[in-house]
Design a protein around this motif. Sequence first.
Motif, PDB file in Angstrom:
ATOM      1  N   UNK A 121       0.831  -1.207   0.000  1.00 47.34           N
ATOM      2  CA  UNK A 121       0.000   0.000   0.000  1.00 47.34           C
ATOM      3  C   UNK A 121       0.866   1.258   0.000  1.00 47.34           C
ATOM      4  N   UNK A 122       1.939   1.257   0.788  1.00 44.18           N
ATOM      5  CA  UNK A 122       2.821   2.411   0.837  1.00 44.18           C
ATOM      6  C   UNK A 122       3.485   2.677  -0.497  1.00 44.18           C
ATOM      7  N   UNK A 123       3.923   1.615  -1.179  1.00 44.68           N
ATOM      8  CA  UNK A 123       4.587   1.792  -2.462  1.00 44.68           C
ATOM      9  C   UNK A 123       3.603   2.278  -3.524  1.00 44.68           C
ATOM     10  N   UNK A 124       2.414   1.680  -3.556  1.00 43.33           N
ATOM     11  CA  UNK A 124       1.395   2.112  -4.522  1.00 43.33           C
ATOM     12  C   UNK A 124       0.988   3.557  -4.269  1.00 43.33           C
ATOM     13  N   UNK A 135       3.314  11.956  -0.733  1.00 40.85           N
ATOM     14  CA  UNK A 135       4.356  11.004  -1.120  1.00 40.85           C
ATOM     15  C   UNK A 135       5.266  10.703   0.070  1.00 40.85           C
ATOM     16  N   UNK A 136       5.620  11.728   0.818  1.00 41.41           N
ATOM     17  CA  UNK A 136       6.446  11.534   2.013  1.00 41.41           C
ATOM     18  C   UNK A 136       5.738  10.613   3.018  1.00 41.41           C
ATOM     19  N   UNK A 137       4.438  10.814   3.217  1.00 42.29           N
ATOM     20  CA  UNK A 137       3.682   9.998   4.174  1.00 42.29           C
ATOM     21  C   UNK A 137       3.687   8.537   3.745  1.00 42.29           C
ATOM     22  N   UNK A 138       3.413   8.284   2.471  1.00 40.91           N
ATOM     23  CA  UNK A 138       3.407   6.905   1.988  1.00 40.91           C
ATOM     24  C   UNK A 138       4.814   6.300   2.045  1.00 40.91           C
ATOM     25  N   UNK A 250      11.173  -4.102  -6.377  1.00 37.14           N
ATOM     26  CA  UNK A 250      10.192  -3.030  -6.620  1.00 37.14           C
ATOM     27  C   UNK A 250      10.343  -1.840  -5.674  1.00 37.14           C
ATOM     28  N   UNK A 251      10.772  -2.058  -4.434  1.00 36.35           N
ATOM     29  CA  UNK A 251      10.849  -0.938  -3.492  1.00 36.35           C
ATOM     30  C   UNK A 251      11.909   0.074  -3.937  1.00 36.35           C
TER      31      UNK A 251
END
Length: 497
Positions: A121-124, A135-138, A250-251
């Motif tokens: 979820x964070x990457x998406x 973007x920073x929060x994710x 992917x990360x």
Amino acid sequence: MNPSHLVLLPIVIPLTGGIIALLLSSRPRLQRFWSLGSMTAALAASLALAAEVWDRGAPVVYQCGGWRAPFGITLVGDGLSALFVVMTFIVMAAGVIYALGSRDAVVRYPAFHPLFLSLAAGLAGAMLTGDLFTMYVFAELLVISGTMLTAASDDPFGAEAAYKYYYMSLMASFFMLLAVGCLYASYGTLNMADLALRIAAEPAKPLLLPAVGFLTAVFMIKSAVFPFHFWQPDFHTAAPTAVSAMLSSVVVKFGVYGFFRMTTLLFAAQAPVIRSILLAVGVAGILFGGLSAAGTHNMKRMLAYSTLAQVGFILVGIGWGTPPALAAAVVFAFNHSMVKAAMLMIAGFVASRAPVKSTAFSMVAGVGRSLPGAGVLFFLGSLGLAGIPPTSGFISKMLLFRSGAGAAQFWVLVIIGAGGALTLIYTMRAFQQVFWEPAAEGAVVKPFGDSLLAPAMLIGLVLLLGLWADPLVHPAHDAARWMTTPLAYVQAVLGGS
């Protein structure tokens, strides 16, 4: 359903799935299959979003809470973010499948699958947001999930690796907050489309160059670009296989995604300088990563250094900056994500069958001799990394060579060719040691270990896209064309959708 809601689903599905998976911690079997179902549903949603983007020929935009940009939080699915999110969930779904067949103790912890879903979820979210602070929060969700998954590793060095990852990420977070502060103080907005217009109108603000520098450092750390790579080999060597396969494939593409946005949307006037820096560190990374991978004595460590080299190839494409080069970089990123995840899974599979669970060559030498299926997959993965037919790696390398020839960058092409040769050397050396040489006297290969299903699926996809490349190459060229004409992105976001 309103088509604009499709951009929500790749974030909401794994995030909600992670919360429910946490509630299912007392029922581990149900939790595992819920995790797989959630990741598969997120993959389906990402494919639906990509299809909608290409049907429209324009970005899919969702204004959260009904607040129009630039005042609210905007989610944007365009050609670049849609392709990267599809790439993310293909590999993350394979990661869940590998975890289901893994014998690592960590995959049976109650928090493993909730954290794995929150990582997705964070990457998406980081790739679909149209706002720098969001973007920073994710990105922070990404860091917290990755750190905790690594700290729980069966490897005794897992906690040390998690500390290294966390503190390097903390530095990147600090730089990103500084960049956000500089940009907001200068332009009064953090919406990327609005920023692009305001920066173009007033490029001489005194805090703009520090912001560019801070963001460049952020994305270099996130993608482990040379010389910000020093934490990465230790980290990926100690992380659980299901986790290191995600983080090294992917990360790290979050940083790559950030460079795409910096050079094609946010900083048009400064892009030539940024591209020159990326070209220089990309070339250095190709050479340093390839030589380091050739000199290491651990399969996972070798593949970690390989990531440094492979990201270098991608940065060269971004550095050239032409539409063909950007398309080649997108295809290269997609191919690397699948191949690298599969190769790390195969390394984990071999280690799980070794007398002592380790990916050091001294421990796994000859273990693969009795595992022909893993040997075939590793060999095909090596071809994919080196860019040899019939894999999608050949397609990505060929596109990069064509774009370099078109830009008359012949000296870089020589280095790229040397980097490909180095890749073949160290992967074939590993293949010979693990799958060809006889095992040490008295070494007994365990009869059971991790499953090969997930890497087989990824290598199969690499072969399919090598033989039939249109489903990836055409969208990549479309995404590159849209990136080089960012007005459509800006109008879609600021005009509402």
